[in-house]
Design a protein around this motif. Sequence first.
Motif, PDB file in Angstrom:
ATOM      1  N   SER A  55      -6.888  -7.996   1.303  1.00 34.84           N
ATOM      2  CA  SER A  55      -6.118  -7.111   1.923  1.00 34.84           C
ATOM      3  C   SER A  55      -7.189  -5.966   2.296  1.00 34.84           C
ATOM      4  CB  SER A  55      -5.269  -6.352   0.832  1.00 34.84           C
ATOM      5  OG  SER A  55      -4.729  -4.861   1.369  1.00 34.84           O
TER       6      SER A  55
ATOM      7  N   VAL B 267      -3.645  -1.749   7.401  1.00 31.48           N
ATOM      8  CA  VAL B 267      -3.905  -2.615   6.342  1.00 31.48           C
ATOM      9  C   VAL B 267      -3.640  -4.206   6.760  1.00 31.48           C
ATOM     10  CG1 VAL B 267      -3.459  -3.308   4.078  1.00 31.48           C
ATOM     11  CG2 VAL B 267      -3.528  -0.735   4.684  1.00 31.48           C
TER      12      VAL B 267
ATOM     13  N   TYR C 189       1.052   2.708  -3.538  1.00 31.71           N
ATOM     14  CA  TYR C 189       0.209   2.836  -4.529  1.00 31.71           C
ATOM     15  C   TYR C 189       0.193   4.086  -5.413  1.00 31.71           C
ATOM     16  CZ  TYR C 189      -2.994  -0.651  -2.077  1.00 31.71           C
ATOM     17  OH  TYR C 189      -3.447  -1.810  -1.617  1.00 31.71           O
TER      18      TYR C 189
ATOM     19  N   CYS D 231       0.647  -1.056   0.111  1.00 32.18           N
ATOM     20  CA  CYS D 231      -0.064   0.026   0.134  1.00 32.18           C
ATOM     21  C   CYS D 231       0.946   1.363   0.207  1.00 32.18           C
ATOM     22  CB  CYS D 231      -0.786   0.026   1.095  1.00 32.18           C
ATOM     23  SG  CYS D 231      -0.043  -0.655   2.716  1.00 32.18           S
TER      24      CYS D 231
ATOM     25  N   THR E 287       1.908   8.391  -0.690  1.00 32.62           N
ATOM     26  CA  THR E 287       1.907   7.182  -0.150  1.00 32.62           C
ATOM     27  C   THR E 287       3.040   6.633   0.670  1.00 32.62           C
ATOM     28  OG1 THR E 287       2.081   5.941  -2.117  1.00 32.62           O
ATOM     29  CG2 THR E 287      -0.039   6.259  -1.273  1.00 32.62           C
TER      30      THR E 287
ATOM     31  N   CYS F  37      -0.154   2.441   6.634  1.00 31.91           N
ATOM     32  CA  CYS F  37       0.190   3.050   5.585  1.00 31.91           C
ATOM     33  C   CYS F  37      -0.368   4.322   5.652  1.00 31.91           C
ATOM     34  CB  CYS F  37      -0.204   2.281   4.303  1.00 31.91           C
ATOM     35  SG  CYS F  37       0.967   1.014   3.698  1.00 31.91           S
TER      36      CYS F  37
END
Length: 215
Positions: free
Chosen positions: A137, A122, A80, A77, A90, A103
């Motif tokens: 996820s 996450v 991303y 993540c 991110t 994240c």
Amino acid sequence: MSMKSLLTVGLVLLLSLVSSLAVANDPPPLRLNGSQKSTLHGGDVHVELREGDVNRGVVVGIIQAPLDEVRPLVERCWEYGDWRESLTDTSLVRRESSEVVICGGTAVVPFPARNRSGHFRVHNRTTTVGGVESFVSSFQYIEGSGNLEDMFGYWILQPYGPNGEHTLLKHELNVDIGGFLPGALVRWATRRTLPDTVMGIREQLNRPWRNFSYD
């Protein structure tokens, strides 16, 4: 009722609560009707949108690559922003375990609203969904970490195709930005953001759509 009995009842209630939370954390089975399969088999994506205090968007699509190739893009993540146009900045805040990470990131929101940012817990794992071994996820906004009211959802990746050579992807996003957005802007943002999730993975993996017989 004795103290021992009260403790026993309390323990049972606690275990019941933990059990129900664990079940709630698992996404529902991924089922497709004939019309949806026809859409996906033609290379398009299936999108659903429900507006309300919490806006819910769902996208389902096929990535013509093995699950093991798709998984890292969903799992990481903190990367991303490299392939999702709707997200910037991110980052990996910290690791809590081998399956759970925190994240951070910023979601690009159309004018007149301000971009929304925050931290998200996450949970990445391999589990069985609808009788199929899947990668899941799930994510949850951490209250007070940014300027969102709430955001949560999940990804499911499952093998797809005659020999499981491709990947079926479902992404559900529930979001309350903590402010008013006109319905037209909500629909525009969601209908652009959700399909771009599938298209972004295809582009990142350099797997443009090719005609394929899934029947």
